[in-house]
Every structure is written in structure tokens, then in C-alpha cells.
Scaffold this motif. Structure first.
Motif, mmCIF file in Angstrom:
data_model
loop_
_atom_site.group_PDB
_atom_site.id
_atom_site.type_symbol
_atom_site.label_atom_id
_atom_site.label_comp_id
_atom_site.label_asym_id
_atom_site.label_seq_id
_atom_site.Cartn_x
_atom_site.Cartn_y
_atom_site.Cartn_z
ATOM 1 N N GLN A 153 -0.271 10.421 -0.268
ATOM 2 C CA GLN A 153 -1.599 10.515 -0.905
ATOM 3 C C GLN A 153 -2.646 9.742 -0.087
ATOM 4 N N PHE A 154 -2.272 8.537 0.359
ATOM 5 C CA PHE A 154 -3.186 7.691 1.131
ATOM 6 C C PHE A 154 -3.523 8.348 2.477
ATOM 7 N N MET A 155 -2.487 8.904 3.135
ATOM 8 C CA MET A 155 -2.698 9.569 4.436
ATOM 9 C C MET A 155 -3.642 10.773 4.292
ATOM 10 N N GLN A 156 -3.391 11.580 3.260
ATOM 11 C CA GLN A 156 -4.254 12.762 3.044
ATOM 12 C C GLN A 156 -5.676 12.312 2.750
ATOM 13 N N ALA A 157 -5.803 11.245 1.966
ATOM 14 C CA ALA A 157 -7.127 10.741 1.592
ATOM 15 C C ALA A 157 -7.873 10.241 2.829
ATOM 16 N N LEU A 158 -7.172 9.504 3.682
ATOM 17 C CA LEU A 158 -7.826 8.919 4.861
ATOM 18 C C LEU A 158 -8.415 9.984 5.782
ATOM 19 N N ARG A 159 -7.665 11.077 5.909
ATOM 20 C CA ARG A 159 -8.084 12.130 6.838
ATOM 21 C C ARG A 159 -9.415 12.765 6.452
ATOM 22 N N VAL A 161 -12.353 11.943 5.238
ATOM 23 C CA VAL A 161 -13.721 11.499 5.515
ATOM 24 C C VAL A 161 -14.209 11.965 6.891
ATOM 25 N N TRP A 162 -13.253 12.182 7.808
ATOM 26 C CA TRP A 162 -13.693 12.534 9.177
ATOM 27 C C TRP A 162 -14.281 13.930 9.262
ATOM 28 N N SER A 163 -13.986 14.784 8.260
ATOM 29 C CA SER A 163 -14.633 16.107 8.263
ATOM 30 C C SER A 163 -16.133 15.950 8.024
ATOM 31 N N LEU A 195 -10.167 1.901 17.191
ATOM 32 C CA LEU A 195 -9.702 1.216 15.967
ATOM 33 C C LEU A 195 -10.644 1.600 14.834
ATOM 34 N N ALA A 196 -10.260 2.656 14.107
ATOM 35 C CA ALA A 196 -11.096 3.136 12.993
ATOM 36 C C ALA A 196 -10.561 2.580 11.688
ATOM 37 N N ARG A 197 -11.363 1.846 10.972
ATOM 38 C CA ARG A 197 -11.002 1.285 9.668
ATOM 39 C C ARG A 197 -9.695 0.482 9.745
ATOM 40 N N ILE A 198 -9.499 -0.193 10.865
ATOM 41 C CA ILE A 198 -8.318 -1.047 11.017
ATOM 42 C C ILE A 198 -8.710 -2.499 10.734
ATOM 43 N N LEU A 199 -9.765 -2.974 11.397
ATOM 44 C CA LEU A 199 -10.100 -4.404 11.295
ATOM 45 C C LEU A 199 -10.504 -4.790 9.866
ATOM 46 N N HIS A 200 -11.079 -3.846 9.130
ATOM 47 C CA HIS A 200 -11.527 -4.207 7.763
ATOM 48 C C HIS A 200 -10.363 -4.496 6.807
ATOM 49 N N ASP A 201 -9.138 -4.168 7.234
ATOM 50 C CA ASP A 201 -7.970 -4.469 6.398
ATOM 51 C C ASP A 201 -7.509 -5.922 6.530
ATOM 52 N N TRP A 202 -8.024 -6.618 7.581
ATOM 53 C CA TRP A 202 -7.399 -7.892 7.948
ATOM 54 C C TRP A 202 -8.401 -9.043 7.998
ATOM 55 N N ALA A 203 -7.872 -10.257 7.731
ATOM 56 C CA ALA A 203 -8.673 -11.479 7.858
ATOM 57 C C ALA A 203 -8.957 -11.733 9.346
ATOM 58 N N ILE A 217 0.842 -1.213 0.000
ATOM 59 C CA ILE A 217 0.000 0.000 0.000
ATOM 60 C C ILE A 217 0.874 1.260 0.000
ATOM 61 N N TYR A 218 1.964 1.224 0.784
ATOM 62 C CA TYR A 218 2.879 2.382 0.862
ATOM 63 C C TYR A 218 4.070 2.170 -0.066
ATOM 64 N N ARG A 219 3.821 1.778 -1.339
ATOM 65 C CA ARG A 219 4.937 1.356 -2.179
ATOM 66 C C ARG A 219 5.828 2.501 -2.629
ATOM 67 N N GLY A 278 -0.172 3.081 17.459
ATOM 68 C CA GLY A 278 0.867 3.418 16.475
ATOM 69 C C GLY A 278 1.849 2.260 16.409
ATOM 70 N N GLY A 279 3.084 2.557 15.988
ATOM 71 C CA GLY A 279 4.131 1.526 15.906
ATOM 72 C C GLY A 279 3.655 0.365 15.065
ATOM 73 N N ASP A 280 4.041 -0.864 15.462
ATOM 74 C CA ASP A 280 3.501 -2.059 14.807
ATOM 75 C C ASP A 280 2.557 -2.721 15.794
ATOM 76 N N PHE A 281 1.267 -2.567 15.576
ATOM 77 C CA PHE A 281 0.297 -3.040 16.589
ATOM 78 C C PHE A 281 0.202 -4.559 16.677
ATOM 79 N N PHE A 282 0.842 -5.269 15.751
ATOM 80 C CA PHE A 282 0.868 -6.731 15.871
ATOM 81 C C PHE A 282 2.041 -7.202 16.722
ATOM 82 N N LYS A 283 3.047 -6.318 16.897
ATOM 83 C CA LYS A 283 4.280 -6.758 17.585
ATOM 84 C C LYS A 283 4.657 -5.905 18.779
HETATM 85 C C1 LIG Z 1 -7.418 2.129 6.478
HETATM 86 S S1 LIG Z 1 -6.179 2.940 7.405
HETATM 87 C C2 LIG Z 1 -7.141 3.728 8.695
HETATM 88 C C3 LIG Z 1 -6.404 4.867 9.353
HETATM 89 C C4 LIG Z 1 -7.206 5.686 10.386
HETATM 90 N N1 LIG Z 1 -7.501 4.918 11.570
HETATM 91 C C5 LIG Z 1 -8.467 6.236 9.747
HETATM 92 O O1 LIG Z 1 -9.552 5.670 9.944
HETATM 93 O O2 LIG Z 1 -8.370 7.250 9.046
HETATM 94 C C6 LIG Z 1 -5.357 1.622 8.196
HETATM 95 C C7 LIG Z 1 -4.159 2.098 8.986
HETATM 96 O O3 LIG Z 1 -3.544 0.982 9.646
HETATM 97 C C8 LIG Z 1 -2.149 1.253 9.721
HETATM 98 N N2 LIG Z 1 -1.440 -0.010 9.944
HETATM 99 C C9 LIG Z 1 -1.374 -1.072 9.125
HETATM 100 N N3 LIG Z 1 -0.610 -2.056 9.683
HETATM 101 C C10 LIG Z 1 -0.203 -1.586 10.882
HETATM 102 C C11 LIG Z 1 0.588 -2.128 11.925
HETATM 103 N N4 LIG Z 1 1.108 -3.361 11.833
HETATM 104 N N5 LIG Z 1 0.790 -1.379 13.042
HETATM 105 C C12 LIG Z 1 0.248 -0.123 13.139
HETATM 106 N N6 LIG Z 1 -0.518 0.451 12.184
HETATM 107 C C13 LIG Z 1 -0.738 -0.276 11.058
HETATM 108 C C14 LIG Z 1 -1.857 1.867 8.368
HETATM 109 O O4 LIG Z 1 -0.640 2.594 8.383
HETATM 110 C C15 LIG Z 1 -3.074 2.749 8.145
HETATM 111 O O5 LIG Z 1 -2.830 4.038 8.664
#
Ligand SMILES: C[S@@+](CC[C@H](N)C(=O)[O-])C[C@H]1O[C@@H](n2cnc3c(N)ncnc32)[C@H](O)[C@@H]1O
Length: 275
Positions: free
Chosen positions: A132-138, A140-142, A180-188, A123-125, A164-169
Motif C-alpha cells: 500500500q505504501f509503495m503504491q501510494a508513494l509512486r 505523486v510523481w504523475s 534522494l527523493a523524500r529520503i532525508l525528511h524521514d531522518w533526524a 512502517i512495513y509492519r 537501494g539495499g541498506d543505504f546506511f550500511k
Molecule cells: C518516503 S519513501 C520515498 C521513496 C521514493 N524515493 C519516493 O520519493 O517515492 C522513503 C524510502 O526510503 C526507503 N528506505 C528506508 N530506509 C532505508 C535504508 N536503510 N536503505 C535503503 N532504503 C531505505 C524506504 O523503503 C522508502 O522506500
């Protein structure tokens, strides 16, 4: 049409102009072909993205209220960055939807030639793509921030953690509330459970988790927007959109109780569960 008009800056030019503009002025203003711009503007009118009025046999174009509020960059509720992200990234992934359905996985390799074993590395290639992705994400909250943050009384939870950091580790700090906003929908489901169990362990007793996602109806027959988001999660991530009972199962197996959800009537909904 919407993506091209955004990318060309048509809505920005019209937002800054003292009044409606003729084709020649729009074409010159954004550096485009007269004849091509005329066709784009006319399509925008039919899509209700622009207004048109004819004076002295000449057409003059202006923003509709919706375009003024959401499509011009100078508006505080602009959604331009998200539209540009969709135009440059999402739209291309959707071109491989049939293949995504065949394989049951995202299409970064086919679309951009980048392997997606590590999802967010794909995603962050590039730095430009990350910004662009960070600006886009912000953006919708307005539009939708207030409805999700006022869905529940959060005053009970003085210390709030934005992971923040790596939330899996990495170590997760102790807090009363984890958002956790739009976090879980990224993952199985397996990865979601892993993360939710970590959050549960760090959460203070009596604390809570606030999950913000677009909820599917329990019978999965709608909302259409959420069904389409779920297909978007297929072409772009490892996740999906879920029903309230699916979230309930994930949260309760991680240990959370007192599950409540609120449909806001807007794009994103809210779930609160307690430790
Ligand atoms: C769809 S975005 C949602 C961002 C924000 N919560 C929002 O709703 O605008 C998913 C976020 O998860 C972050 N992310 C992905 N893997 C992560 C990890 N292992 N540890 C911390 N953050 C992670 C990404 O950098 C991205 O900002």
C-alpha cells in the motif's frame, strides 16, 4: 468524507458510469446504505468533490473535474492509493498528535502497537502495508515528477544512482548523480549527515546530489502544506521538513558545494549540490 468516499469506490463508480447517478444507484453500486450514502454524497457536493443536478425532483451525482482527474482509480493521475494509505495509517497516527508533540517522537507504538526503534520495520509492519505504501508513494510523481526533474539541467550527469539495499550500511555504487527523493525528511539530522557523507564519498568528482523535498520557507512561516508535512514526519517518522539553509548546512558539512535550490510551486522542490 474524502477517505470514506475513496474507500467505498464512489469516485470510481461515477467515473465508469455513462452519466450522473441517483443515490439508489450509487448505494447499490458500492454496497452501501441508501440513507447513509445520501448524506455522504451531499457532503461531497459541499466539499466540491461531486456535482449534483436535480431532474424530476431527483438528485443525480457526478464527479467534479478534480475528482475525475485525481480521485478515480482509472485516471492516470489517480491519488487513490495515497488517500487510502492516509485513511488507514496516517490518519490514525494523527489521532496521537498531542502525545507526539509531548514526546517528540512518532506514534507507531500507541497507534498500531508496533515498536518503532527500527523505523521502516514499523512502517512495513505487514506485506499489505508495504505494498500500500509503495503504491501510494509512486502516485505523486504523475503530478509532480516533471517539475522536480526539470528544475536543473541533469544532462551533465550521465550515470544516475537510485539508492537501494541498506543505504546506511551497504556499499554505494560510484555515480555522477544521486537522487534522494523524500529520503532525508524521514531522518533526524545525525542520520542524514551519515547518509550524505556516504553519498559524498561514492560520488564521482564533479558529480552531484539531487535532493527532492518539500521546502519550508526560510522564516518557517509556510507553506502551510509543508508545515503539516513536517508534523506528519513527527507522527510517522524520525524526521522533519527543512528550510533551504538547513539543507545547505547538512550538505556542506558532508562536503558538497555549489548549493542551489528551486521552489517548483508544487508540493516538492529540488536542491542540487556538487562534489
Ligand atoms: C518516503 S519513501 C520515498 C521513496 C521514493 N524515493 C519516493 O520519493 O517515492 C522513503 C524510502 O526510503 C526507503 N528506505 C528506508 N530506509 C532505508 C535504508 N536503510 N536503505 C535503503 N532504503 C531505505 C524506504 O523503503 C522508502 O522506500
Amino acid at each position: 468524507v474524502l477517505f470514506a468516499a475513496c474507500e467505498l469506490g464512489v469516485f470510481d463508480l461515477l467515473a465508469e458510469a455513462p452519466g450522473p447517478l441517483a443515490v439508489a444507484a450509487v448505494a447499490a453500486g458500492v454496497g452501501a446504505s441508501y440513507h447513509a450514502m445520501e448524506r455522504l454524497l451531499d457532503a461531497c457536493v459541499s466539499l466540491k468533490l461531486l456535482t449534483v443536478e436535480t431532474r424530476g425532483g431527483q438528485a443525480f451525482y457526478g464527479n467534479t473535474e478534480m475528482s475525475r482527474v485525481y480521485l478515480s482509480r482509472i485516471s492516470p493521475t489517480s491519488q487513490c492509493s495515497m488517500l487510502l494509505y492516509m485513511a488507514r495509517t496516517t490518519y490514525h497516527c494523527w489521532g496521537h498528535l498531542a502525545q507526539a508533540v509531548r514526546e517528540g517522537k512518532n506514534q507507531y507504538l500507541q497507534t498500531f502497537g508496533v515498536p518503532a526503534e527500527d523505523l521502516f520495520t514499523a512502517i512495513y509492519r505487514s506485506e499489505g502495508e508495504r505494498v500500500q505504501f509503495m503504491q501510494a508513494l509512486r502516485e505523486v510523481w504523475s503530478m509532480n515528477g516533471r517539475s522536480v526533474l526539470t528544475a536543473f539541467d541533469l544532462s551533465l550527469f550521465p550515470l544516475v544512482c537510485d539508492l537501494g539495499g541498506d543505504f546506511f550500511k551497504d556499499h554505494l555504487p560510484e555515480a555522477d548523480l544521486y537522487i534522494l527523493a523524500r529520503i532525508l525528511h524521514d531522518w533526524a539530522d545525525g542520520r542524514c549527515s551519515q547518509l550524505l557523507e556516504r553519498v559524498y564519498r561514492s560520488c564521482k568528482p564533479g558529480g552531484a546530489i539531487l535532493v527532492i523535498e518539500s521546502l519550508l520557507d526560510e522564516d518557517r512561516r509556510g507553506p502551510l502544506l509543508t508545515q503539516l508535512y513536517s508534523l506528519n514526519m513527527l507522527v510517522q517518522t524520525e524526521g522533519q521538513e527543512r528550510t533551504p539553509s538547513h539543507f545547505h548546512a547538512l550538505l556542506s558539512s558532508a562536503g558538497f558545494r555549489d548549493f542551489q535550490f528551486k521552489k517548483t510551486g508544487a508540493i516538492y522542490d529540488a536542491i542540487l549540490a556538487r562534489k
